[in-house]
Design an enzyme around this catalytic site. Structure first.
Site, PDB file in Angstrom:
ATOM      1  N   ASN A 183       0.321  -1.373   0.429  1.00 13.30           N
ATOM      2  CA  ASN A 183      -0.338   0.311   0.011  1.00 13.30           C
ATOM      3  C   ASN A 183       1.025   0.973   0.326  1.00 13.30           C
ATOM      4  O   ASN A 183       2.054   1.791   0.014  1.00 13.30           O
ATOM      5  CB  ASN A 183      -1.008  -0.236   1.125  1.00 13.30           C
ATOM      6  CG  ASN A 183      -2.597   0.579   0.767  1.00 13.30           C
ATOM      7  OD1 ASN A 183      -2.251   1.793   0.529  1.00 13.30           O
ATOM      8  ND2 ASN A 183      -3.398   0.250   0.957  1.00 13.30           N
ATOM      9  N   ASP A 228      19.606   0.772   1.793  1.00 10.90           N
ATOM     10  CA  ASP A 228      21.361   0.492   1.365  1.00 10.90           C
ATOM     11  C   ASP A 228      22.069  -0.946   1.895  1.00 10.90           C
ATOM     12  O   ASP A 228      22.618  -1.092   1.121  1.00 10.90           O
ATOM     13  CB  ASP A 228      21.906   1.229   2.492  1.00 10.90           C
ATOM     14  CG  ASP A 228      21.405   2.837   2.668  1.00 10.90           C
ATOM     15  OD1 ASP A 228      22.494   4.057   1.940  1.00 10.90           O
ATOM     16  OD2 ASP A 228      20.237   3.098   2.775  1.00 10.90           O
ATOM     17  N   HIS A 255      23.868   3.650  12.245  1.00 10.87           N
ATOM     18  CA  HIS A 255      25.082   4.223  11.662  1.00 10.87           C
ATOM     19  C   HIS A 255      25.621   4.394  13.648  1.00 10.87           C
ATOM     20  O   HIS A 255      24.751   3.479  14.423  1.00 10.87           O
ATOM     21  CB  HIS A 255      24.323   6.018  11.735  1.00 10.87           C
ATOM     22  CG  HIS A 255      23.589   6.591  11.252  1.00 10.87           C
ATOM     23  ND1 HIS A 255      24.692   7.059   9.862  1.00 10.87           N
ATOM     24  CD2 HIS A 255      22.566   7.075  10.809  1.00 10.87           C
ATOM     25  CE1 HIS A 255      23.939   7.388   9.340  1.00 10.87           C
ATOM     26  NE2 HIS A 255      22.410   7.638   9.158  1.00 10.87           N
ATOM     27  N   ALA A 296      -0.359  -3.747  13.284  1.00 11.28           N
ATOM     28  CA  ALA A 296      -0.137  -2.603  12.994  1.00 11.28           C
ATOM     29  C   ALA A 296       0.819  -2.180  13.835  1.00 11.28           C
ATOM     30  O   ALA A 296      -0.001  -1.877  15.630  1.00 11.28           O
ATOM     31  CB  ALA A 296      -1.207  -1.796  12.674  1.00 11.28           C
ATOM     32  N   THR A 356      12.739  -5.409  16.212  1.00  8.78           N
ATOM     33  CA  THR A 356      13.488  -5.485  16.563  1.00  8.78           C
ATOM     34  C   THR A 356      14.421  -6.754  16.476  1.00  8.78           C
ATOM     35  O   THR A 356      15.835  -6.441  16.566  1.00  8.78           O
ATOM     36  CB  THR A 356      13.964  -4.665  17.622  1.00  8.78           C
ATOM     37  OG1 THR A 356      12.546  -5.963  19.401  1.00  8.78           O
ATOM     38  CG2 THR A 356      12.983  -3.178  18.041  1.00  8.78           C
ATOM     39  N   LYS A 357      14.016  -7.325  15.971  1.00  6.78           N
ATOM     40  CA  LYS A 357      14.666  -8.990  16.107  1.00  6.78           C
ATOM     41  C   LYS A 357      13.701  -9.762  15.346  1.00  6.78           C
ATOM     42  O   LYS A 357      13.034  -9.651  15.129  1.00  6.78           O
ATOM     43  CB  LYS A 357      14.773  -9.066  17.972  1.00  6.78           C
ATOM     44  CG  LYS A 357      13.587  -9.949  18.849  1.00  6.78           C
ATOM     45  CD  LYS A 357      14.109 -10.176  19.992  1.00  6.78           C
ATOM     46  CE  LYS A 357      12.620 -10.530  20.943  1.00  6.78           C
ATOM     47  NZ  LYS A 357      12.359 -11.381  22.057  1.00  6.78           N
ATOM     48  N   ARG A 374       1.092 -14.798  19.744  1.00  5.60           N
ATOM     49  CA  ARG A 374       0.784 -16.464  19.619  1.00  5.60           C
ATOM     50  C   ARG A 374       0.725 -17.134  18.211  1.00  5.60           C
ATOM     51  O   ARG A 374       1.584 -16.349  17.553  1.00  5.60           O
ATOM     52  CB  ARG A 374      -0.904 -16.289  19.875  1.00  5.60           C
ATOM     53  CG  ARG A 374      -1.561 -15.923  18.517  1.00  5.60           C
ATOM     54  CD  ARG A 374      -3.156 -16.045  18.643  1.00  5.60           C
ATOM     55  NE  ARG A 374      -4.611 -15.244  17.591  1.00  5.60           N
ATOM     56  CZ  ARG A 374      -4.298 -15.507  16.508  1.00  5.60           C
ATOM     57  NH1 ARG A 374      -4.554 -16.743  16.374  1.00  5.60           N
ATOM     58  NH2 ARG A 374      -5.057 -15.050  15.860  1.00  5.60           N
TER      59      ARG A 374
END
Length: 212
Positions: A87, A95, A117, A164, A169-170, A187
């Site tokens: 969407n 990069d 960075h 949503a 992060t992992k 779940r």
């Protein structure tokens, strides 16, 4: 112009690198021109839109569609499978390499980030502004909800659903529902989902799952 292999090798190395290399900047400008042209297409220009997207991206599978506007650092480092849908306002900080499988759906305002960075401050100040890029992989059949952010180095397993607003992060395994900030597994996808499409709403004919 094709992006020089030397530039691709630097970005895809996983190492810290300078981001003001002249050859790199020239190649990126050419990619951004393609991106501009894609976003400037009219709704009726489906053929031109598809051609520009094929030129911009590393690869794009059959039956795939991206709703403009698309935002991308490069485009050429993103490899997308068949029957993909995104969407509006997909942002690719690509990069590094982004690999997306077949039958993936992405909601509006999703950001996929491969680049960061260094924490060490002198490496973030002129004239030594550096960055690093780590690959992101999204397995086939994944659904990513609106306003999700996926961070560098993450893999999302096939068929999983990311709720949503999540910040991933992992790694997320296959066949699960996950959400939150940071995103966590809530779940597994199971028998409940064979019958209900949302909360207590039963999947209606003709979409019921056939008997085994």
């Amino acid at each position: 112009m094709a992006v020089p292999q030397r530039v691709l090798d630097i970005m895809r190395s996983g190492d810290v690198y300078l981001c003001d290399d002249e050859e790199m900047l020239d190649a990126q400008r050419a990619q951004l021109e393609l991106l501009y042209d894609f976003n400037a297409t009219r709704p009726g220009e489906a053929g031109r839109r598809a051609t520009l997207l094929q030129r911009l991206l590393g690869s794009l599978g059959e039956g795939s569609y991206v709703e403009p506007p698309l935002h991308a650092n490069w485009g050429c480092n993103t490899f997308i499978g068949a029957r993909f849908y995104a969407n509006f306002n997909l942002t690719l900080v690509d990069d590094g390499v982004v690999t997306i499988g077949d039958d993936v759906m992405i909601g509006p305002n999703v950001t996929i980030v491969t680049t960061g960075h260094p924490i060490r401050p002198d490496l973030r100040k002129a004239p030594t502004v550096t960055q690093y890029s780590l690959p992101v992989t999204i397995g086939g059949g994944v659904w990513i909800g609106a306003n999700v952010t996926i961070l560098p180095g993450v893999t999302i397993g096939e068929n999983s659903v990311i709720g949503a607003g999540s910040v991933v992060t992992k790694d997320i395994p296959a066949n699960v529902v996950a959400y939150g900030n940071p995103c966590h597994v809530a779940r597994e996808i199971g028998e409940h989902d064979d019958v209900y499409y949302w909360r207590d709403r039963v999947i209606n004919a003709p979409f019921e799952k056939p008997e085994a």
